[in-house]
Design a protein around this motif. Structure first.
Motif, PDB file in Angstrom:
ATOM      1  N   UNK A   1     -33.874 -22.095  16.386  1.00 40.45           N
ATOM      2  CA  UNK A   1     -32.918 -22.832  15.579  1.00 40.45           C
ATOM      3  C   UNK A   1     -32.096 -23.740  16.498  1.00 40.45           C
ATOM      4  N   UNK A   2     -31.857 -24.932  16.033  1.00 37.46           N
ATOM      5  CA  UNK A   2     -31.049 -25.885  16.801  1.00 37.46           C
ATOM      6  C   UNK A   2     -29.585 -25.454  16.825  1.00 37.46           C
ATOM      7  N   UNK A   3     -28.890 -25.855  17.874  1.00 34.96           N
ATOM      8  CA  UNK A   3     -27.461 -25.550  17.940  1.00 34.96           C
ATOM      9  C   UNK A   3     -26.720 -26.409  16.904  1.00 34.96           C
ATOM     10  N   UNK A   4     -25.540 -26.003  16.568  1.00 34.95           N
ATOM     11  CA  UNK A   4     -24.742 -26.695  15.558  1.00 34.95           C
ATOM     12  C   UNK A   4     -24.565 -28.170  15.898  1.00 34.95           C
ATOM     13  N   UNK A   5     -24.343 -28.474  17.178  1.00 33.00           N
ATOM     14  CA  UNK A   5     -24.126 -29.854  17.592  1.00 33.00           C
ATOM     15  C   UNK A   5     -25.350 -30.741  17.375  1.00 33.00           C
ATOM     16  N   UNK A   6     -26.508 -30.136  17.178  1.00 33.06           N
ATOM     17  CA  UNK A   6     -27.727 -30.912  16.958  1.00 33.06           C
ATOM     18  C   UNK A   6     -28.143 -30.975  15.491  1.00 33.06           C
TER      19      UNK A   6
END
Length: 143
Positions: A1-6
Motif C-alpha cells: 500500500x502506498x503511503x498517505x503522501x502518495x
C-alpha cells in the motif's frame, strides 16, 4: 500500500482544506462561510437562478443547499420566492445587501490567490487540470 503522501485523494483533500482555511479569515469579516461565499459568487455571476440550478452549479444536494440559503436569507443577502410560471421552482435573487456585499468581497479571491505563491500560468494550468479531473471522475463513477 502506498503511503498517505502518495495518495492523490489525500493531496487534493489537504489542498482543499488549506484553501478553505485561507478564505476563513477574510470571509468571517463579511459574516460568510466558504460555502455561503461560493453560493454568493454564483449569484453575483447570474442573479435570479433556481435553487436546482444553484445546487447543480455548486454540486450540492438540496439537503445541504437549503440550510445554507436559509442562513443567507436570514442575513438579508438573498431572497427565495416561488417562480410565477412554475410554482414548484424557487428562484434565488440577491437583495440590495447581497449586491452591496459583492463590492466588499471583490478582492478576497485575489488576496487568497496571492497567498498561494503560484504564477498565473501555473494557476491556469492547475485550474484546467482540476476541472478535467473532476469531469473524469464524474463521468467514470458508477452509481
Amino acid at each position: 500500500m502506498r503511503s498517505l503522501d502518495n495518495h492523490l485523494c489525500f493531496a487534493l483533500y489537504a489542498a482543499s482544506r488549506a484553501m478553505t482555511a485561507a478564505y476563513r479569515g477574510p470571509l468571517s469579516e463579511l459574516g460568510l462561510t466558504y460555502p455561503q461565499f461560493v453560493a454568493m459568487v454564483v449569484l453575483w455571476e447570474a442573479d435570479g437562478v433556481t435553487v436546482s440550478e444553484l445546487g447543480e452549479r455548486l454540486q450540492l444536494d438540496s439537503g445541504t443547499l437549503t440550510p445554507l440559503l436559509k442562513r443567507l436569507e436570514q442575513a438579508n443577502l438573498v431572497r427565495r420566492q416561488r417562480n410565477a410560471d412554475d410554482e414548484r421552482e424557487l428562484i434565488v435573487t440577491l437583495t440590495d445587501d447581497g449586491h452591496a456585499l459583492q463590492r466588499k468581497a471583490n478582492d478576497i479571491s485575489e488576496q487568497v490567490f496571492c497567498r498561494t505563491g503560484l504564477e498565473e500560468g501555473t494557476a491556469v494550468q492547475l485550474l484546467g487540470d482540476l476541472h478535467d479531473l473532476a469531469a473524469r471522475l464524474r463521468d467514470n463513477t458508477s452509481v
